[in-house]
Design a protein around this motif. Structure first.
Motif, PDB file in Angstrom:
ATOM      1  N   GLU A 528      -1.953  15.135   3.449  1.00 18.65           N
ATOM      2  CA  GLU A 528      -2.543  14.852   4.762  1.00 18.65           C
ATOM      3  C   GLU A 528      -3.244  13.494   4.719  1.00 18.65           C
ATOM      4  O   GLU A 528      -3.950  13.160   3.762  1.00 18.65           O
ATOM      5  CB  GLU A 528      -3.551  15.955   5.124  1.00 18.65           C
ATOM      6  CG  GLU A 528      -4.117  15.810   6.517  1.00 18.65           C
ATOM      7  CD  GLU A 528      -5.069  16.940   6.861  1.00 18.65           C
ATOM      8  OE1 GLU A 528      -5.625  16.927   7.939  1.00 18.65           O
ATOM      9  OE2 GLU A 528      -5.240  17.848   5.994  1.00 18.65           O
ATOM     10  N   ASN A 529      -3.062  12.729   5.808  1.00 17.07           N
ATOM     11  CA  ASN A 529      -3.634  11.382   5.923  1.00 17.07           C
ATOM     12  C   ASN A 529      -3.195  10.469   4.766  1.00 17.07           C
ATOM     13  O   ASN A 529      -3.930   9.556   4.380  1.00 17.07           O
ATOM     14  CB  ASN A 529      -5.165  11.439   5.971  1.00 17.07           C
ATOM     15  CG  ASN A 529      -5.649  12.194   7.195  1.00 17.07           C
ATOM     16  OD1 ASN A 529      -5.030  12.140   8.266  1.00 17.07           O
ATOM     17  ND2 ASN A 529      -6.742  12.942   7.039  1.00 17.07           N
ATOM     18  N   ASN A 530      -2.025  10.763   4.223  1.00 14.36           N
ATOM     19  CA  ASN A 530      -1.481   9.951   3.113  1.00 14.36           C
ATOM     20  C   ASN A 530      -2.492   9.826   1.969  1.00 14.36           C
ATOM     21  O   ASN A 530      -2.729   8.754   1.417  1.00 14.36           O
ATOM     22  CB  ASN A 530      -1.090   8.550   3.597  1.00 14.36           C
ATOM     23  CG  ASN A 530       0.055   8.584   4.577  1.00 14.36           C
ATOM     24  OD1 ASN A 530       0.820   9.549   4.593  1.00 14.36           O
ATOM     25  ND2 ASN A 530       0.179   7.563   5.396  1.00 14.36           N
ATOM     26  N   THR A 531      -3.105  10.973   1.610  1.00 15.88           N
ATOM     27  CA  THR A 531      -4.140  10.994   0.564  1.00 15.88           C
ATOM     28  C   THR A 531      -3.527  11.436  -0.751  1.00 15.88           C
ATOM     29  O   THR A 531      -2.794  12.427  -0.798  1.00 15.88           O
ATOM     30  CB  THR A 531      -5.289  11.926   0.956  1.00 15.88           C
ATOM     31  OG1 THR A 531      -5.862  11.470   2.190  1.00 15.88           O
ATOM     32  CG2 THR A 531      -6.354  11.941  -0.140  1.00 15.88           C
ATOM     33  N   SER A 578       9.089   1.319  -4.512  1.00 15.67           N
ATOM     34  CA  SER A 578       7.972   0.513  -4.992  1.00 15.67           C
ATOM     35  C   SER A 578       6.940   1.458  -5.566  1.00 15.67           C
ATOM     36  O   SER A 578       6.734   2.572  -5.046  1.00 15.67           O
ATOM     37  CB  SER A 578       7.369  -0.318  -3.860  1.00 15.67           C
ATOM     38  OG  SER A 578       6.295  -1.102  -4.352  1.00 15.67           O
ATOM     39  N   CYS A 579       6.297   1.038  -6.619  1.00 12.46           N
ATOM     40  CA  CYS A 579       5.427   1.933  -7.362  1.00 12.46           C
ATOM     41  C   CYS A 579       4.055   1.275  -7.529  1.00 12.46           C
ATOM     42  O   CYS A 579       3.955   0.106  -7.923  1.00 12.46           O
ATOM     43  CB  CYS A 579       6.033   2.240  -8.728  1.00 12.46           C
ATOM     44  SG  CYS A 579       5.202   3.571  -9.593  1.00 12.46           S
ATOM     45  N   LEU A 580       2.978   2.040  -7.182  1.00 16.88           N
ATOM     46  CA  LEU A 580       1.607   1.629  -7.443  1.00 16.88           C
ATOM     47  C   LEU A 580       1.156   2.322  -8.725  1.00 16.88           C
ATOM     48  O   LEU A 580       1.172   3.559  -8.798  1.00 16.88           O
ATOM     49  CB  LEU A 580       0.683   2.004  -6.279  1.00 16.88           C
ATOM     50  CG  LEU A 580      -0.805   1.676  -6.492  1.00 16.88           C
ATOM     51  CD1 LEU A 580      -1.022   0.183  -6.579  1.00 16.88           C
ATOM     52  CD2 LEU A 580      -1.649   2.281  -5.369  1.00 16.88           C
ATOM     53  N   VAL A 581       0.751   1.556  -9.713  1.00 15.30           N
ATOM     54  CA  VAL A 581       0.375   2.098 -11.012  1.00 15.30           C
ATOM     55  C   VAL A 581      -1.091   1.773 -11.257  1.00 15.30           C
ATOM     56  O   VAL A 581      -1.517   0.615 -11.108  1.00 15.30           O
ATOM     57  CB  VAL A 581       1.251   1.506 -12.131  1.00 15.30           C
ATOM     58  CG1 VAL A 581       0.832   2.071 -13.482  1.00 15.30           C
ATOM     59  CG2 VAL A 581       2.719   1.793 -11.871  1.00 15.30           C
ATOM     60  N   ILE A 582      -1.859   2.825 -11.617  1.00 23.03           N
ATOM     61  CA  ILE A 582      -3.263   2.651 -12.004  1.00 23.03           C
ATOM     62  C   ILE A 582      -3.399   3.279 -13.377  1.00 23.03           C
ATOM     63  O   ILE A 582      -3.281   4.502 -13.534  1.00 23.03           O
ATOM     64  CB  ILE A 582      -4.233   3.312 -11.003  1.00 23.03           C
ATOM     65  CG1 ILE A 582      -4.035   2.740  -9.597  1.00 23.03           C
ATOM     66  CG2 ILE A 582      -5.668   3.129 -11.457  1.00 23.03           C
ATOM     67  CD1 ILE A 582      -4.909   3.385  -8.547  1.00 23.03           C
ATOM     68  N   SER A 590     -11.203   4.540  -6.071  1.00 22.27           N
ATOM     69  CA  SER A 590     -11.027   5.313  -4.827  1.00 22.27           C
ATOM     70  C   SER A 590     -11.068   4.367  -3.630  1.00 22.27           C
ATOM     71  O   SER A 590     -11.834   3.385  -3.592  1.00 22.27           O
ATOM     72  CB  SER A 590     -12.127   6.372  -4.693  1.00 22.27           C
ATOM     73  OG  SER A 590     -12.068   7.283  -5.781  1.00 22.27           O
ATOM     74  N   GLY A 591     -10.239   4.675  -2.604  1.00 21.41           N
ATOM     75  CA  GLY A 591     -10.233   3.870  -1.384  1.00 21.41           C
ATOM     76  C   GLY A 591      -8.827   3.701  -0.849  1.00 21.41           C
ATOM     77  O   GLY A 591      -7.839   4.146  -1.443  1.00 21.41           O
ATOM     78  N   PRO A 592      -8.674   3.028   0.323  1.00 26.92           N
ATOM     79  CA  PRO A 592      -7.356   2.842   0.938  1.00 26.92           C
ATOM     80  C   PRO A 592      -6.613   1.664   0.310  1.00 26.92           C
ATOM     81  O   PRO A 592      -7.187   0.621   0.011  1.00 26.92           O
ATOM     82  CB  PRO A 592      -7.695   2.571   2.406  1.00 26.92           C
ATOM     83  CG  PRO A 592      -9.056   1.944   2.358  1.00 26.92           C
ATOM     84  CD  PRO A 592      -9.776   2.559   1.207  1.00 26.92           C
ATOM     85  N   LEU A 607      -0.940   2.810   5.310  1.00 21.60           N
ATOM     86  CA  LEU A 607      -2.155   2.937   4.503  1.00 21.60           C
ATOM     87  C   LEU A 607      -2.055   4.200   3.664  1.00 21.60           C
ATOM     88  O   LEU A 607      -1.684   5.266   4.172  1.00 21.60           O
ATOM     89  CB  LEU A 607      -3.393   3.004   5.385  1.00 21.60           C
ATOM     90  CG  LEU A 607      -3.957   1.681   5.899  1.00 21.60           C
ATOM     91  CD1 LEU A 607      -5.119   1.936   6.841  1.00 21.60           C
ATOM     92  CD2 LEU A 607      -4.405   0.796   4.737  1.00 21.60           C
ATOM     93  N   ILE A 608      -2.444   4.090   2.377  1.00 23.96           N
ATOM     94  CA  ILE A 608      -2.434   5.228   1.461  1.00 23.96           C
ATOM     95  C   ILE A 608      -3.820   5.331   0.855  1.00 23.96           C
ATOM     96  O   ILE A 608      -4.347   4.357   0.307  1.00 23.96           O
ATOM     97  CB  ILE A 608      -1.370   5.037   0.366  1.00 23.96           C
ATOM     98  CG1 ILE A 608       0.023   4.936   0.999  1.00 23.96           C
ATOM     99  CG2 ILE A 608      -1.409   6.177  -0.642  1.00 23.96           C
ATOM    100  CD1 ILE A 608       1.117   4.631   0.011  1.00 23.96           C
ATOM    101  N   ASN A 609      -4.459   6.528   0.973  1.00 20.92           N
ATOM    102  CA  ASN A 609      -5.809   6.766   0.460  1.00 20.92           C
ATOM    103  C   ASN A 609      -5.739   7.312  -0.953  1.00 20.92           C
ATOM    104  O   ASN A 609      -5.061   8.320  -1.206  1.00 20.92           O
ATOM    105  CB  ASN A 609      -6.556   7.764   1.367  1.00 20.92           C
ATOM    106  CG  ASN A 609      -6.798   7.189   2.743  1.00 20.92           C
ATOM    107  OD1 ASN A 609      -7.211   6.044   2.889  1.00 20.92           O
ATOM    108  ND2 ASN A 609      -6.523   7.977   3.784  1.00 20.92           N
ATOM    109  N   ILE A 610      -6.454   6.668  -1.877  1.00 19.06           N
ATOM    110  CA  ILE A 610      -6.530   7.099  -3.280  1.00 19.06           C
ATOM    111  C   ILE A 610      -7.910   7.697  -3.512  1.00 19.06           C
ATOM    112  O   ILE A 610      -8.929   7.053  -3.233  1.00 19.06           O
ATOM    113  CB  ILE A 610      -6.282   5.918  -4.239  1.00 19.06           C
ATOM    114  CG1 ILE A 610      -4.947   5.241  -3.941  1.00 19.06           C
ATOM    115  CG2 ILE A 610      -6.323   6.392  -5.690  1.00 19.06           C
ATOM    116  CD1 ILE A 610      -3.749   6.127  -4.127  1.00 19.06           C
ATOM    117  N   LYS A 611      -7.959   8.954  -4.025  1.00 20.61           N
ATOM    118  CA  LYS A 611      -9.213   9.626  -4.332  1.00 20.61           C
ATOM    119  C   LYS A 611      -9.232   9.948  -5.821  1.00 20.61           C
ATOM    120  O   LYS A 611      -8.343  10.624  -6.331  1.00 20.61           O
ATOM    121  CB  LYS A 611      -9.343  10.905  -3.515  1.00 20.61           C
ATOM    122  CG  LYS A 611     -10.661  11.629  -3.765  1.00 20.61           C
ATOM    123  CD  LYS A 611     -10.759  12.905  -2.924  1.00 20.61           C
ATOM    124  CE  LYS A 611     -12.068  13.641  -3.186  1.00 20.61           C
ATOM    125  NZ  LYS A 611     -12.170  14.900  -2.404  1.00 20.61           N
TER     126      LYS A 611
END
Length: 1118
Positions: A528-531, A578-582, A590-592, A607-611
């Motif tokens: 939900e909400n791209n979280t 495409s890949c986001l790597v942390i 944390s954040g958008p 927008l993608i939210n990272i928690k």
């Protein structure tokens, strides 16, 4: 080639060849022999003969010809059906030269085996032949007792630029009809190679050499080229022509062997008679010739002449003339005039599909003309593409529709000349009326490519250099000069570079097709909400599927900051995602995050939210507030950060300080911040730590607490007593506690206080681990109370008190020497032993010790004396007999004295008795007496040992041991023997080193006659050297040691020397010489072939010398 000679008139046509002209079977294939061109070369005859004798060859090498610089291969085949192994094959040149050793750049020998046919094939290849390679060769094959061989020739011809060969036709001398020698032949020109003048049209060619070197299958071709009409007859006649002519009695000069004349010409035959009256007749092929207009006879003295006018082909025959019983013959050759090429071929250029005609003209109508293409003869076959047309003197080669591969060199050949021309067939120039155009097509739409060219030819379509074939998806169209390429529904893979290539043309029509598709993000898998939720410390790899053509560019950003493709937070791009790597996510991550796609067809963004959630921080290090015998109490503070989730409880662990293994103490969460660990071992150091737990997980452990030991104090020390007292100090002593405990004992604390006060003073600021301590600095005459405490890790024990006050005043203790029991009697030691005596004493204060020996002071350089407050030590490192005596010890304390005496005796073995005499001899008995030794070794003599020896052997045997008297009787002696006696003295150290022997011997005589011993002369053992075992010829292996052995005897012992090739071997490290019990050995270390030769051993003494030698051969292993 042997020179043709004139025949004798009496020679028969069927006469056998002369002796010097061997038959093919007799002469082999030697160059000097004569053989028949009409019946085949001698090699053919030899082949037939060899085939009858052959038992191994199934195919033999054939004779061959090669030009200078050319290559040629000779092949031999052997059938292996009845052979168990490969046969042995050798190649030779001449009689003896083995070519196996000559293989290299110009000669290669190969062999192979075909398993299916079971045939061995052997090849000899000559590369870049030279003139000296020509000659006779031989191939030999052998297998066990079978043998087969074959000879063959190699002829190396010069290149076309070399001087022309001798032509048999050049022997014909032609002149005008008016000349007398018209038509005569001169064969002397065949005897040597001479230069032939080059004709302007073509050089003269030696037909004889051509026929000799050519295969029989090529005879007809050569006959056509050089105008020979009756080839077989020519070969037979040439064979007969070479027979040797016998000297004739009737003819002074005979006919030449052969004559040649052109068709329509005139020939003259002339003979000279020895007797002009003899009747002469002329014959043609056995028929007598009569005078006529054609045949004219002339007589000039002894000359008889026949003229044949207007020669035709029927005149080509054998002629002979008879004079009596003798005859003389010749051959007449009539040659057709050569057919000349009057108008040659011309070079021609044309286009594909055009009609081509190549024409030439010759000197006669309907002449025989041959056509060639690149040297290959063309036939006038109806099925052939080539058609030959003859119109009188004109000859034409017709090609209806020329093709590209018709480009070649065409030639025409007659009996008198040839001509050639080049035909070039090219394509028509191609023009592009409509070229392909570059296209940009949306994904899924139609791709339509079209081009037009000037010629109606087929062609091929290519994509990125790969040929495209028509299929259900790809449509290819060709109509006239228009070509089309259609794909109804385009796909991403259809993008690329396309090209149309017309057949048979080196030209292409290119274009590019570009497929485009708007970019799109596919976020169906996100929450939900791209979280997206990730636990801190874990790696986040968020892969977002994307589409678009061309592949869109991807941009990730966080706020105003772009995410790069490197670092802990990075973006990775792939063709379809495409890949986001942390790496190791943190709470600060944390954040958008925004993702953006762009290509030339459009744009898409999201927008993608990272928690990021985490475990709590570890608590602070716990504190141990109280320690018991097997327990403790610990407390701690909650962690400063709970990781975003409430603390649910704590886990506690402990470990021994020296261990690395932690043990969990509670399996249910502890809700409080206080805990009491139990069941610990007393005296063992422990550490504790704490974990905080929330819904995400367990935190890292806290720092360990300070180490602590569950301990109890020891019991008080025991038996506290006064050891000594001086005017300013008191020395106390005690025993350790009865119960020390697991913590051990660190030391003691000594405290004192003056009588009448309660202030306890610590006498030792630092713990003492001894059970004795001196309290210094006390006032004289005062009284003190003393107590002692035991200390360990748990603290101080209960004190142990001295029961009474102690007066600080020194008490005088009279001196007293406590002499050990073993020193109260004589102390005995042997010479060389160590003397170390410790004598304790008592006496206070400041006892003084002094020593004397036999009433005199002791020399301290010879005897070491060391004194302490409680004892004195006397030390002698190596005792001598001079150290014996009485040692007086005196201890003084003020006016009080105590003394003691020690008797030290250093002993040694005694000397021998003084004199041993034989007092009496009777029967088998001897009476001896002696005197005691002067030196008893500083010890009493305990006995004597008596020995006897026979005068002959002088071997001593003990008769009596430990005998105490100084006289003795020796019994049971052997009658007739004469004896000597000796005596040893003995004390506590042992027997004396020497013995005293009787000066005279005692003879035990027999009763009656005295035996007189005979006198013998000494035997002479001298002998000159003699070798009892000689050297043996030996073979040695290079690199391995070799030995040469012999034995010799001689007296005196002979001197041994070694020689190699009569040269003395001295100071050479490669040789080692030994001699043991007469066996002499020479060792050669790792010999080489150089060490081979003749080796000699020489033995020499004062009586003579002897020698023995052998040969050594050193072999080298392969």
């Amino acid at each position: 080639m042997p020179e043709p000679t004139k025949k004798d008139e009496t020679e028969n046509e069927s006469a056998p060849p002369p002796p010097e002209q061997k038959t093919p079977q007799e002469g082999g294939n030697e160059k000097g022999k004569v053989w028949s061109l009409g019946e085949g070369a001698p090699e053919d005859s030899e082949k037939r003969d060899d085939a009858q004798r052959s038992t191994l060859f199934i195919e033999k090498p054939q004779s061959g010809t090669v030009s200078v610089g050319g290559n040629i291969t000779f092949i031999a085949k052997v059938e292996a059906k009845d052979l168990l192994r490969k046969p042995n094959v050798k190649w030779f040149k001449g009689k003896w030269m083995d070519l196996a050793s000559k293989a290299g750049k110009h000669l290669q020998l190969k062999e192979s085996f075909e398993r299916h046919t079971k045939i061995h094939t052997f090849e000899m290849q000559i590369i870049k032949a030279k003139e000296n390679y020509a000659g006779n060769y031989r191939c030999e094959v052998s297998y066990k007792d079978k043998f087969d061989s074959c000879s063959f020739d190699l002829e190396v011809t010069e290149s076309s630029q070399a001087a022309p060969s001798i032509d048999i036709r050049s022997a014909f001398k032609r002149s005008g009809e008016g000349q007398e020698d018209a038509g005569e032949l001169d064969f002397s020109g065949l005897l040597k190679r001479r230069e032939v003048k080059q004709q302007e049209e073509e050089p003269e060619v030696d037909v004889w050499d051509l026929l000799k070197n050519a295969n029989p299958s090529e005879y007809e071709k050569i006959a056509f080229q050089y105008g020979i009409t009756d080839l077989r007859g020519m070969l037979k006649r040439l064979k007969r022509m070479r027979r040797e002519v016998k000297k004739s009695a009737a003819f002074a000069k005979g006919l030449d062997p052969a004559y040649q004349v052109d068709k329509g010409g005139k020939v003259r035959f002339m003979v000279e008679l020895a007797d002009p009256t003899v009747e002469l007749k002329w014959y043609k092929n056995g028929q007598e010739i009569r005078p006529s207009a054609k045949y004219i006879f002339e007589h000039k003295g002894n000359q008889r002449i026949l003229f044949i006018n207007n020669c035709t082909m029927t005149d080509d025959a054998r002629y002979y003339v008879t004079a009596g019983d003798e005859k003389c013959s010749t051959e007449l050759f009539v040659r057709d005039p050569p057919i000349l090429v009057t108008k040659g071929l011309e070079d021609t250029s044309t286009y594909v599909g055009e009609r081509v005609e190549l024409s030439c003209e010759v000197s006669e109508d309907d002449a025989n003309v041959k056509w060639f293409r690149n040297g290959v003869e063309l036939s006038n076959d109806p099925k052939s593409r080539y058609r030959i047309k003859v119109e009188g003197k004109k000859h034409t080669l017709v090609i209806e529709e020329a093709a590209k591969n018709d480009t070649a060199t065409y030639s025409v050949m007659t009996t008198g000349g040839q001509s050639e021309a080049k035909l070039s067939v090219d394509l028509r120039p191609l023009k592009i009326s409509l070229a392909l155009e570059d296209q940009t097509v949306r994904l899924g739409q139609e791709i339509h490519l079209k081009c037009e060219i000037s010629e109606n030819v087929e062609g091929k379509w290519y994509k990125n250099g790969q040929l495209i074939e028509a299929s259900d998806r790809v449509k290819l169209y060709h109509k006239g000069r228009i070509h089309r390429f259609v794909i109804p529904v385009s796909a991403v893979d259809d993008e690329g570079e396309y090209m149309f290539v017309p057949d048979a043309y080196n030209i292409n029509i290119p274009c590019k097709v570009h497929i485009v598709d708007p970019p799109k993000l596919h976020l169906d898998g996100l929450g939900e909400n791209n979280t997206v939720t990730v636990v801190a410390g874990n790696k986040l790899r968020l892969e977002i599927p994307i589409t678009g053509e061309p592949p869109p560019k991807v941009f990730w950003s966080r706020g105003d900051k772009m995410v790069t493709d490197s670092g802990r937070i990075r973006a990775e791009s792939y063709p379809d995602s495409s890949c986001l790597v942390i790496d190791a996510a943190e709470r600060e991550d944390s954040g958008p995050f925004r993702i953006t796609l762009k290509n030339e067809a459009g744009e898409d963004t999201a927008l993608i939210n990272i928690k990021v959630v985490d475990v709590p921080d570890p608590p602070q290090a716990p504190n141990v507030t109280e320690v018991g015998e097997d327990w403790c109490i610990m407390t701690w503070e909650p962690p400063a950060n709970d990781g975003g989730s409430p603390i649910l409880g704590y886990f506690i662990e402990r470990k021994k300080k020296q261990s690395s293994r932690w043990m969990r103490l509670n399996f249910e969460l502890c809700k409080e911040t206080t805990f009491e660990p139990k069941k610990m071992i007393e005296g063992v150091a422990y550490e504790v730590r704490v974990f905080a737990v929330n819904a995400i997980g367990m935190s890292k452990p806290s720092m360990p607490s300070k180490s602590f030991v569950p301990l109890a104090v020891t019991s008080p020390p025991t038996l506290l007593a006064v050891d000594s007292v001086t005017d300013t100090s008191v020395t106390m002593k005690w025993r350790p506690p009865d119960q020390i405990g697991a913590a051990g004992l660190d030391g003691y604390v000594v405290e004192y206080c003056f009588e009448g006060t309660d202030e306890w003073i610590v006498a030792n600021p630092e713990l003492t681990d001894k059970t004795k301590f001196t309290i210094n600095g006390l006032p004289t005459g005062s009284k003190i109370l003393v107590r002692v405490k035991a200390v360990n890790a748990a603290g101080e024990s209960e004190p142990k008190y001295h029961p009474q006050p102690i007066l600080v005043k020194e008490v005088i203790e009279p001196p007293k020497i406590r002499l050990p029991r073993h020193l109260k009697q004589t102390y005995t030691r042997r010479v060389g032993e160590t003397v170390n005596l410790v004598i304790p004493f008592q006496g206070k204060p400041r006892a003084k010790v002094s020593w004397e020996k036999n009433g005199s002071p002791i020399d301290k350089n010879d005897i070491n004396i060391r004194n302490t407050e409680q004892d004195t030590i006397i030390f002698i490192r190596k005792a001598e007999r001079g150290h014996s005596g009485e040692y007086d010890m005196k201890v003084e304390v003020e006016n009080l004295v105590d003394k003691a005496t020690i008797d030290i005796q250093i002993v040694d073995r005694p000397g021998p008795p003084e004199v041993v005499t034989i007092e009496d001899v009777w029967g088998e008995n001897v009476n001896l007496s002696w005197k005691p030794p002067k030196d008893d070794g500083n010890a009493a003599i305990t006995g004597y040992t008596i020995q006897k020896a026979d005068k002959k052997s002088m071997e001593w045997f003990t008769v009596i041991e430990h005998y105490h008297r100084t006289s003795a009787t020796i019994n049971e002696l052997v009658i007739g023997n004469e004896y000597y006696f000796r005596v040893f003295a003995e004390n506590m150290c042992g027997l004396s080193e020497d013995a005293t022997m009787t000066k005279e011997s005692a003879l035990i005589a027999k009763d009656g006659k005295v035996y007189k011993y005979p006198v013998y002369d000494d035997f002479d053992f001298s002998e000159r050297p003699l070798f009892t075992q000689p050297l043996v010829n030996t073979f040695a292996v290079a690199g391995y040691n070799a030995t040469l052995n012999c034995s010799v005897r001689g007296n005196p012992k002979p001197k041994i020397t070694w020689m190699k090739n009569k040269v003395l071997i001295m100071n050479d490290p490669r040789y080692r010489m030994f001699s043991n019990q007469g066996v002499c050995t020479l060792e050669i270390r790792k010999p080489s072939p150089y060490d081979g030769g003749t080796y000699t051993c020489r033995a020499v003494n004062e009586l003579g010398e002897a020698e023995v030698d052998c040969k050594l051969e050193v072999r080298v292993t392969q």
